[in-house]
Design a protein around this motif. Structure first.
Motif, PDB file in Angstrom:
ATOM      1  N   LEU A 111       2.973  -0.525 -12.204  1.00  0.00           N
ATOM      2  CA  LEU A 111       2.324  -1.434 -11.788  1.00  0.00           C
ATOM      3  C   LEU A 111       3.115  -2.690 -11.139  1.00  0.00           C
ATOM      4  CD1 LEU A 111      -0.429  -2.825 -10.940  1.00  0.00           C
ATOM      5  CD2 LEU A 111      -0.551  -3.654 -13.338  1.00  0.00           C
ATOM      6  N   GLN A 112       4.277  -2.975 -11.953  1.00  0.00           N
ATOM      7  CA  GLN A 112       5.286  -4.160 -11.361  1.00  0.00           C
ATOM      8  C   GLN A 112       5.890  -3.686 -10.215  1.00  0.00           C
ATOM      9  OE1 GLN A 112       7.426  -4.634 -15.087  1.00  0.00           O
ATOM     10  NE2 GLN A 112       5.910  -6.010 -16.140  1.00  0.00           N
ATOM     11  N   GLU A 113       6.366  -2.547 -10.095  1.00  0.00           N
ATOM     12  CA  GLU A 113       7.102  -2.118  -9.235  1.00  0.00           C
ATOM     13  C   GLU A 113       6.151  -1.931  -7.910  1.00  0.00           C
ATOM     14  OE1 GLU A 113       8.843   1.520 -10.323  1.00  0.00           O
ATOM     15  OE2 GLU A 113      10.431   0.818 -11.352  1.00  0.00           O
ATOM     16  N   GLY A 114       5.010  -1.540  -8.104  1.00  0.00           N
ATOM     17  CA  GLY A 114       4.011  -1.501  -7.081  1.00  0.00           C
ATOM     18  C   GLY A 114       3.545  -2.679  -6.471  1.00  0.00           C
ATOM     19  N   LEU A 115       3.362  -3.717  -7.171  1.00  0.00           N
ATOM     20  CA  LEU A 115       3.101  -4.926  -6.813  1.00  0.00           C
ATOM     21  C   LEU A 115       4.321  -5.586  -5.938  1.00  0.00           C
ATOM     22  CD1 LEU A 115       0.971  -6.353 -10.083  1.00  0.00           C
ATOM     23  CD2 LEU A 115       0.099  -5.251  -7.800  1.00  0.00           C
ATOM     24  N   ALA A 116       5.302  -5.378  -6.632  1.00  0.00           N
ATOM     25  CA  ALA A 116       6.576  -6.044  -5.881  1.00  0.00           C
ATOM     26  C   ALA A 116       6.709  -5.475  -4.508  1.00  0.00           C
ATOM     27  CB  ALA A 116       7.971  -5.748  -6.748  1.00  0.00           C
ATOM     28  N   ALA A 117       6.428  -4.100  -4.329  1.00  0.00           N
ATOM     29  CA  ALA A 117       6.372  -3.398  -3.060  1.00  0.00           C
ATOM     30  C   ALA A 117       5.591  -3.927  -2.242  1.00  0.00           C
ATOM     31  CB  ALA A 117       6.536  -1.993  -3.219  1.00  0.00           C
ATOM     32  N   LEU A 118       4.341  -4.203  -2.808  1.00  0.00           N
ATOM     33  CA  LEU A 118       3.163  -4.945  -2.038  1.00  0.00           C
ATOM     34  C   LEU A 118       3.535  -6.051  -1.505  1.00  0.00           C
ATOM     35  CD1 LEU A 118       0.240  -4.283  -1.090  1.00  0.00           C
ATOM     36  CD2 LEU A 118      -0.639  -5.282  -3.086  1.00  0.00           C
ATOM     37  N   GLU A 119       4.031  -6.947  -2.307  1.00  0.00           N
ATOM     38  CA  GLU A 119       4.425  -8.420  -1.921  1.00  0.00           C
ATOM     39  C   GLU A 119       5.277  -8.457  -0.740  1.00  0.00           C
ATOM     40  OE1 GLU A 119       6.115 -12.692  -4.125  1.00  0.00           O
ATOM     41  OE2 GLU A 119       5.585 -10.922  -5.231  1.00  0.00           O
ATOM     42  N   ARG A 120       6.488  -7.359  -0.849  1.00  0.00           N
ATOM     43  CA  ARG A 120       7.443  -7.140   0.099  1.00  0.00           C
ATOM     44  C   ARG A 120       6.769  -7.104   1.682  1.00  0.00           C
ATOM     45  NH1 ARG A 120      10.388  -4.711  -4.157  1.00  0.00           N
ATOM     46  NH2 ARG A 120       9.826  -2.914  -3.097  1.00  0.00           N
ATOM     47  N   GLU A 121       6.018  -5.948   1.367  1.00  0.00           N
ATOM     48  CA  GLU A 121       5.286  -5.294   2.591  1.00  0.00           C
ATOM     49  C   GLU A 121       4.577  -6.476   3.079  1.00  0.00           C
ATOM     50  OE1 GLU A 121       1.513  -2.351   3.355  1.00  0.00           O
ATOM     51  OE2 GLU A 121       3.125  -1.654   2.142  1.00  0.00           O
ATOM     52  N   GLN A 122       3.804  -7.413   2.389  1.00  0.00           N
ATOM     53  CA  GLN A 122       2.910  -8.240   2.811  1.00  0.00           C
ATOM     54  C   GLN A 122       3.699  -9.403   3.493  1.00  0.00           C
ATOM     55  OE1 GLN A 122       0.221  -9.403  -0.398  1.00  0.00           O
ATOM     56  NE2 GLN A 122      -1.312  -7.837   0.204  1.00  0.00           N
ATOM     57  N   SER A 123       4.969  -9.836   2.976  1.00  0.00           N
ATOM     58  CA  SER A 123       5.795 -10.724   3.527  1.00  0.00           C
ATOM     59  C   SER A 123       6.533 -10.443   4.921  1.00  0.00           C
ATOM     60  CB  SER A 123       6.537 -11.253   2.291  1.00  0.00           C
ATOM     61  OG  SER A 123       7.748 -10.266   2.163  1.00  0.00           O
ATOM     62  N   THR A 124       6.416  -9.275   5.310  1.00  0.00           N
ATOM     63  CA  THR A 124       7.062  -8.828   6.412  1.00  0.00           C
ATOM     64  C   THR A 124       6.683  -9.297   7.467  1.00  0.00           C
ATOM     65  OG1 THR A 124       7.782  -6.721   5.339  1.00  0.00           O
ATOM     66  CG2 THR A 124       7.778  -6.845   7.736  1.00  0.00           C
ATOM     67  N   ASP A 125       7.220 -10.092   8.270  1.00  0.00           N
ATOM     68  CA  ASP A 125       6.787 -10.586   9.849  1.00  0.00           C
ATOM     69  C   ASP A 125       6.378  -9.395  10.739  1.00  0.00           C
ATOM     70  OD1 ASP A 125       8.197 -12.856  12.308  1.00  0.00           O
ATOM     71  OD2 ASP A 125       5.996 -11.836  12.198  1.00  0.00           O
ATOM     72  N   PRO A 126       4.962  -9.424  10.760  1.00  0.00           N
ATOM     73  CA  PRO A 126       4.465  -8.505  11.520  1.00  0.00           C
ATOM     74  C   PRO A 126       5.082  -8.196  13.268  1.00  0.00           C
ATOM     75  CG  PRO A 126       2.581  -9.804  10.817  1.00  0.00           C
ATOM     76  CD  PRO A 126       4.163 -10.252  10.705  1.00  0.00           C
ATOM     77  N   ALA A 127       5.680  -9.124  13.553  1.00  0.00           N
ATOM     78  CA  ALA A 127       6.407  -9.114  15.023  1.00  0.00           C
ATOM     79  C   ALA A 127       7.631  -8.320  14.692  1.00  0.00           C
ATOM     80  CB  ALA A 127       7.058 -10.703  15.324  1.00  0.00           C
ATOM     81  N   GLU A 128       8.080  -8.359  13.527  1.00  0.00           N
ATOM     82  CA  GLU A 128       9.297  -7.450  13.151  1.00  0.00           C
ATOM     83  C   GLU A 128       9.097  -6.045  13.005  1.00  0.00           C
ATOM     84  OE1 GLU A 128      11.520  -9.034  10.203  1.00  0.00           O
ATOM     85  OE2 GLU A 128      11.999 -11.132  11.160  1.00  0.00           O
ATOM     86  N   ASP A 129       7.891  -5.760  12.849  1.00  0.00           N
ATOM     87  CA  ASP A 129       7.197  -4.318  12.513  1.00  0.00           C
ATOM     88  C   ASP A 129       7.792  -3.512  13.575  1.00  0.00           C
ATOM     89  OD1 ASP A 129       4.491  -4.781  10.616  1.00  0.00           O
ATOM     90  OD2 ASP A 129       6.445  -4.807  10.056  1.00  0.00           O
ATOM     91  N   THR A 130       8.407  -2.214  13.434  1.00  0.00           N
ATOM     92  CA  THR A 130       8.537  -1.232  14.531  1.00  0.00           C
ATOM     93  C   THR A 130       7.614  -0.138  14.579  1.00  0.00           C
ATOM     94  OG1 THR A 130      10.185   0.047  13.094  1.00  0.00           O
ATOM     95  CG2 THR A 130      11.102  -1.734  14.424  1.00  0.00           C
ATOM     96  N   GLY A 131       6.791  -0.072  13.650  1.00  0.00           N
ATOM     97  CA  GLY A 131       5.772   1.037  13.742  1.00  0.00           C
ATOM     98  C   GLY A 131       5.123   1.104  12.412  1.00  0.00           C
ATOM     99  N   PRO A 132       4.078   1.941  12.181  1.00  0.00           N
ATOM    100  CA  PRO A 132       3.022   2.080  11.178  1.00  0.00           C
ATOM    101  C   PRO A 132       3.991   2.343   9.841  1.00  0.00           C
ATOM    102  CG  PRO A 132       2.532   3.691  12.699  1.00  0.00           C
ATOM    103  CD  PRO A 132       3.695   3.079  13.231  1.00  0.00           C
ATOM    104  N   GLN A 133       3.554   1.501   8.747  1.00  0.00           N
ATOM    105  CA  GLN A 133       4.336   1.622   7.555  1.00  0.00           C
ATOM    106  C   GLN A 133       3.838   3.041   6.877  1.00  0.00           C
ATOM    107  OE1 GLN A 133       6.519  -0.655   6.324  1.00  0.00           O
ATOM    108  NE2 GLN A 133       6.446  -1.555   8.324  1.00  0.00           N
ATOM    109  N   ALA A 134       4.731   3.602   6.025  1.00  0.00           N
ATOM    110  CA  ALA A 134       4.532   4.799   5.440  1.00  0.00           C
ATOM    111  C   ALA A 134       4.210   4.522   4.000  1.00  0.00           C
ATOM    112  CB  ALA A 134       5.607   5.752   5.799  1.00  0.00           C
ATOM    113  N   GLY A 135       4.159   3.384   3.527  1.00  0.00           N
ATOM    114  CA  GLY A 135       3.637   3.253   2.092  1.00  0.00           C
ATOM    115  C   GLY A 135       2.229   3.143   1.698  1.00  0.00           C
TER     116      GLY A 135
END
Length: 261
Positions: A237-261
């Motif tokens: 759960l801790q690892e999953g929440l940390a990954a979710l937080e990182r994903e949500q903090s990513t700037d959408p303008a920097e995304d190069t394509g769909p996320q695979a997670g």
């Protein structure tokens, strides 16, 4: 398993359960469904089953005697012991744990109320349990009864083509289910997570468990309240929440394509 439905509109429950898994369970003889109308046990030309409530106020109440006679006929129709459930907003909230317990019983009787409900004397004398499907009011208990039939029917041995399906359902272990994907692998809406395509069954099981924990934390945190998670689950759960937080903090303008997670 045998289920008897006592209702002014038993055909409504019959129609709702004639298809899909419940229909298959009935066809395979795993579930017997019988409808009973208390109007058939009422007196007079009008077959009256309801009357005004004592104390005044709007609405009608279902009468004791037609229901008592109907339930007596239901009990006599089969020697198996019966458990009478009254579908009522005042009842215990139905959950998967209780569904499993009901599914193990040889015979259920589902009593469907209408109008303002059933005379309390009948409830006290004839009903073993009151169940609610949620904190809202329906026009009658028929839809709630159909839900109960569906939930217990799918747990009958042989009702599902894949017996393991029920074991992976939401709430079976107190958690919500993980996300599921199918073809195509790539779509404009996103990509199927790589782990699910890896063939590594241990990694897939770990990912699914983590997703179930995270999804439950996000959507139904009440299911985790007071629950003692194992050390492995806490880490997931801790690892999953940390990954979710990182994903949500990513700037959408920097995304190069769909996320695979």
């Amino acid at each position: 398993m045998r289920i008897d439905v006592v209702s002014l509109f038993p055909e409504e429950v019959d129609r709702c359960t004639a298809f899909g898994v419940t229909g298959r369970a009935r066809e395979r003889g795993l579930l017997q469904l019988h409808g009973w109308n208390p109007r058939d046990y009422a007196d007079g030309n009008y077959r009256k089953t309801d009357d005004r409530t004592f104390g005044g106020g709007p609405g009608m109440v279902m009468l004791v005697e037609p229901l008592r006679r109907c339930l007596a006929a239901v009990r006599e129709a089969d020697p198996a012991p019966v458990h009478v459930v009254y579908l009522s907003p005042q009842g215990r909230r139905l959950d998967q744990k209780r569904v499993r317990e009901l599914a193990a019983m040889p015979r259920l009787v589902l009593l469907c109320g209408r109008y303002e409900g059933v005379d309390e004397r009948l409830v006290q004398a004839e009903v073993d349990e009151e169940l609610s499907i949620g904190d809202y009011v329906l026009s009658g208990g028929e839809l709630a009864a159909a839900i109960v039939v569906d939930t217990v029917a799918r747990l009958q041995d042989g009702a599902l083509n894949d017996a393991g399906s029920a074991e992976q359902d939401s709430f079976e272990d107190g958690l919500l289910d993980c996300p599921h994907y199918s073809h195509p692998v790539e779509h404009a809406y996103g990509v199927v997570p790589a782990v699910l395509r890896s063939g590594n069954h241990a990694a897939i099981a770990r990912w699914r468990r983590q997703q179930a924990l995270v999804r439950t934390w996000q959507r139904r945190p009440d299911l985790l309240e007071g629950r003692e998670l194992s050390k492995a689950d806490r880490k997931l759960l801790q690892e999953g929440l940390a990954a979710l937080e990182r994903e949500q903090s990513t700037d959408p303008a920097e995304d190069t394509g769909p996320q695979a997670g």
